[in-house]
Design a protein around this motif. Structure first.
Motif, PDB file in Angstrom:
ATOM      1  N   TYR A   1     -62.633  10.340 -63.253  1.00 11.34           N
ATOM      2  CA  TYR A   1     -63.704   9.522 -62.684  1.00 11.34           C
ATOM      3  C   TYR A   1     -64.823   9.336 -63.714  1.00 11.34           C
ATOM      4  O   TYR A   1     -65.222  10.285 -64.379  1.00 11.34           O
ATOM      5  CB  TYR A   1     -64.241  10.228 -61.442  1.00 11.34           C
ATOM      6  CG  TYR A   1     -65.535   9.711 -60.897  1.00 11.34           C
ATOM      7  CD1 TYR A   1     -65.555   8.623 -60.047  1.00 11.34           C
ATOM      8  CD2 TYR A   1     -66.746  10.323 -61.205  1.00 11.34           C
ATOM      9  CE1 TYR A   1     -66.754   8.155 -59.525  1.00 11.34           C
ATOM     10  CE2 TYR A   1     -67.945   9.867 -60.694  1.00 11.34           C
ATOM     11  CZ  TYR A   1     -67.932   8.782 -59.857  1.00 11.34           C
ATOM     12  OH  TYR A   1     -69.112   8.321 -59.345  1.00 11.34           O
TER      13      TYR A   1
ATOM     14  N   ALA B   1     -65.625  17.915 -60.182  1.00 14.80           N
ATOM     15  CA  ALA B   1     -64.254  17.800 -59.663  1.00 14.80           C
ATOM     16  C   ALA B   1     -63.725  16.379 -59.857  1.00 14.80           C
ATOM     17  O   ALA B   1     -62.571  16.184 -60.255  1.00 14.80           O
ATOM     18  CB  ALA B   1     -64.216  18.185 -58.193  1.00 14.80           C
ATOM     19  N   GLN B   2     -64.576  15.391 -59.616  1.00 13.30           N
ATOM     20  CA  GLN B   2     -64.125  13.995 -59.761  1.00 13.30           C
ATOM     21  C   GLN B   2     -63.914  13.645 -61.234  1.00 13.30           C
ATOM     22  O   GLN B   2     -62.957  12.960 -61.582  1.00 13.30           O
ATOM     23  CB  GLN B   2     -65.122  13.016 -59.123  1.00 13.30           C
ATOM     24  CG  GLN B   2     -65.330  13.204 -57.634  1.00 13.30           C
ATOM     25  CD  GLN B   2     -64.093  12.965 -56.791  1.00 13.30           C
ATOM     26  OE1 GLN B   2     -62.964  13.133 -57.231  1.00 13.30           O
ATOM     27  NE2 GLN B   2     -64.294  12.592 -55.536  1.00 13.30           N
ATOM     28  N   GLN B   3     -64.803  14.129 -62.077  1.00 12.94           N
ATOM     29  CA  GLN B   3     -64.645  13.834 -63.509  1.00 12.94           C
ATOM     30  C   GLN B   3     -63.375  14.466 -64.062  1.00 12.94           C
ATOM     31  O   GLN B   3     -62.776  13.947 -64.992  1.00 12.94           O
ATOM     32  CB  GLN B   3     -65.857  14.347 -64.287  1.00 12.94           C
ATOM     33  CG  GLN B   3     -67.052  13.427 -64.136  1.00 12.94           C
ATOM     34  CD  GLN B   3     -68.222  13.886 -64.968  1.00 12.94           C
ATOM     35  OE1 GLN B   3     -68.516  15.074 -65.038  1.00 12.94           O
ATOM     36  NE2 GLN B   3     -68.904  12.961 -65.588  1.00 12.94           N
ATOM     37  N   SER B   4     -62.968  15.574 -63.466  1.00 12.78           N
ATOM     38  CA  SER B   4     -61.750  16.247 -63.926  1.00 12.78           C
ATOM     39  C   SER B   4     -60.506  15.430 -63.640  1.00 12.78           C
ATOM     40  O   SER B   4     -59.437  15.766 -64.106  1.00 12.78           O
ATOM     41  CB  SER B   4     -61.611  17.602 -63.252  1.00 12.78           C
ATOM     42  OG  SER B   4     -62.605  18.435 -63.724  1.00 12.78           O
ATOM     43  N   ARG B   5     -60.639  14.402 -62.817  1.00  9.45           N
ATOM     44  CA  ARG B   5     -59.471  13.529 -62.619  1.00  9.45           C
ATOM     45  C   ARG B   5     -59.777  12.096 -63.068  1.00  9.45           C
ATOM     46  O   ARG B   5     -59.336  11.119 -62.467  1.00  9.45           O
ATOM     47  CB  ARG B   5     -58.953  13.589 -61.190  1.00  9.45           C
ATOM     48  CG  ARG B   5     -59.943  13.284 -60.114  1.00  9.45           C
ATOM     49  CD  ARG B   5     -59.204  13.333 -58.799  1.00  9.45           C
ATOM     50  NE  ARG B   5     -60.012  12.949 -57.679  1.00  9.45           N
ATOM     51  CZ  ARG B   5     -59.519  12.468 -56.562  1.00  9.45           C
ATOM     52  NH1 ARG B   5     -58.234  12.281 -56.430  1.00  9.45           N
ATOM     53  NH2 ARG B   5     -60.304  12.158 -55.562  1.00  9.45           N
TER      54      ARG B   5
END
Lengths: 287, 255
Positions: free
Chosen positions: B162, B156-160
């Motif tokens: 990160y 989820a974080q990598q999708s924004r």
């Protein structure tokens, strides 16, 4: 939507396969073209490969076979950070990404990796908070928001990055009617900006009403790809998944059993109410 | 980056010598190896202890999972090398890495080969109250769930945008917050949910519990325990008599 005959798809998946390290084959020989500005639903039972399919689009998982092209470029060697600028995935559970001290900071965090100036980051943050009606929570901790508000914030933190492709995983899950309405307006606004939107959903009524094209998956394969009404009205296809026919479809099947012939005219809730209104009117005029 | 290495602590049902051992014997094994690792600060004794683990890993048919758990320590290993080499010496850094490897391997072997249900039973047989034994086995059972959750959070974080790897130690530590905070919050939430679910099923209402099956210390468990005790006495002896041991045991790098 009218499409140019030679239009190149925005997303091209060619013979995609993916096998998890434990040996589970999540995707088998997927071929799929998605065009700019399309709104697509992906449906199918749990474990059908829907989430795996969308995860290949921003590199979270790399296909074990086949190639994916976005804007005619092979994405196999592109990093997640690069792809996340084009493809934004909004996951089911918003609490998997909320961590900052305030709602404002949460949006800020998403924008920082875009190498924007401080002024631009602040400008986009303010704009996003207004658009998503989160201004009143600006200084509040994201962890204190309600389920619906936190889902809204999770979506805002992706959409503020302005990716060309937006993917929502179960956006209507646990949402009340008002929140679903907000989400529908959000989708409509993004479509006006020519964004390509992909939705994973189990909400068949929602899909039937709002999504023009649907892909049906089972056991890692696409078993149907076409107009939502055609796909979801097909009893055989629906039987291959854990879905049930939409209420409208069940309604006109019931009419068919009663020997009423007007079934072809009914394809939306409005058609259904109009039909019933006329039926009652005709009956009462006969009395 | 993948957090898959956390799965290296997930129990997998298999038929092997280690899997068939009593959980109490395996708990003793983890304790004995941890104590042994803490006794030495020299490379060679730690290396021999580490080497003695390999046959057991092969006997347990868990080599691949064990390698994953070791690989997952790369960041920590880098940290140990830099700090210890800067402030003490490279030899000490290597010894500390071996120490960490022994301790992690001992517990990785334990988690990989002990069924959570058997663990609860063994703790009860050691006269621990049922509530504690159950909580412990529950915590143990949630390790793979937390691993999956950690991976979802990372996704989820990598999708924004990160990025896990950042330059500079401070940045790397700061960079853990987007992963750790959601993980801690969701773990606390889950703990409350589980507690409510247990209470709604009248957990702890009866003190006189009976069990579906019981565990028994068999002959091979006694043999294994004997081996562990002999091993422990041997390493303690070496440690006590270390100064009169052959010089090669004290070997260290020139830097």
């Amino acid at each position: 939507m009218i499409r140019m005959a030679r239009e190149i798809p925005l997303i091209m998946m060619k013979e995609i396969g993916y096998t998890y390290p434990n040996g589970t084959r999540a995707l088998k020989n997927i071929n799929l073209n998605i065009f700019t500005g399309e709104l697509i639903g992906i449906m199918g039972r749990n474990g059908a490969g829907k989430t795996s399919l969308i995860r290949t689009l921003n590199g979270l998982i790399r296909p074990t076979s086949g190639n994916i092209y976005i804007k005619n470029e092979n994405i196999n060697s592109k990093s997640i950070a690069t792809l996340s600028k084009i493809v934004g995935i909004i996951f089911q559970n918003p609490f998997h990404q909320l961590f900052a001290n305030s709602v404002e900071e949460e949006i800020n965090f998403s924008l920082r990796s875009l190498n924007l100036s401080k002024e631009e980051i602040q400008k986009r943050t303010d704009q996003t908070l207004l658009e998503f009606d989160l201004e009143k929570y600006r200084k509040r901790s994201p962890l204190n928001l309600s389920g619906g508000e936190s889902k809204k914030l999770a979506a805002a933190s992706i959409i503020c990055r302005d990716p060309q492709i937006l993917i929502f995983d179960e956006p209507t899950l646990g949402q009340d009617a008002k929140e679903i309405e907000f989400f529908i307006n959000l989708i409509n606004n993004e479509r006006k900006k020519r964004k390509t939107i992909i939705l994973i959903t189990h909400n068949i009524e929602f899909a039937y009403e709002y999504i023009p094209r649907t892909i049906l998956m089972t056991e890692g394969q696409i078993i149907a790809d076409g107009s939502t009404k055609e796909v979801l009205n097909n009893e055989f296809l629906i039987g291959q998944t854990s879905l049930i026919l939409p209420q409208i479809c069940q309604f006109y099947l019931a009419l068919q059993e009663l020997g009423l012939q007007e079934i072809n005219k009914i394809s939306s809730k409005n058609d259904m109410t109009d039909y019933l209104r006329n039926l009652i009117k005709n009956k009462s005029s006969k009395i | 980056m993948s957090l898959e290495f956390l799965n290296a602590f997930k129990f997998m049902k298999k038929k092997s010598f280690l899997h068939n051992l009593d959980p109490r014997a395996k708990l003793l094994f983890s304790i004995v190896y941890t104590i042994s690792a803490l006794l030495f600060t020299q490379i060679l004794p730690l290396f021999f202890i580490f080497l003695s683990l390999i046959p057991l890993i092969l006997l347990g048919k868990i080599f691949r999972q064990w390698v994953k758990s070791i690989r997952g320590l790369s960041f920590l290993v880098l940290f140990i090398i830099i700090l210890n080499t800067l402030f003490i010496s490279l030899s000490f850094a290597l010894a500390m890495i071996l120490r960490i490897y022994i301790m992690v391997s001992a517990f990785s072997i334990f988690f990989l080969t002990v069924d959570p249900n058997d663990l609860a039973l063994s703790l009860i047989s050691m006269k621990l109250p049922y509530e504690f034994a159950f909580s412990f086995s529950l915590a143990f059972r949630f390790v793979p769930t937390i691993a999956t959750e950690a991976q979802n959070i990372l996704d989820a974080q990598q999708s924004r945008g990160y990025e896990m790897q950042k330059k500079g130690l401070i940045n790397q530590i700061k960079n853990l917050f987007p992963l750790l905070i959601p993980l801690i919050i969701s773990s606390i939430k889950r703990a409350f949910n589980v507690a409510e679910a247990l209470e709604s099923r009248a957990f702890g209402s009866r003190k006189d519990r009976t069990y579906y099956y019981t565990i028994k210390y068999s002959f091979k468990d006694f043999v294994f325990t004997l081996y562990l005790l002999v091993f422990l006495v041997f390493v303690i002896f070496i440690r006590v008599q270390f100064n009169s041991m052959p010089d090669f045991l004290m070997w260290s790098l020139p830097v």
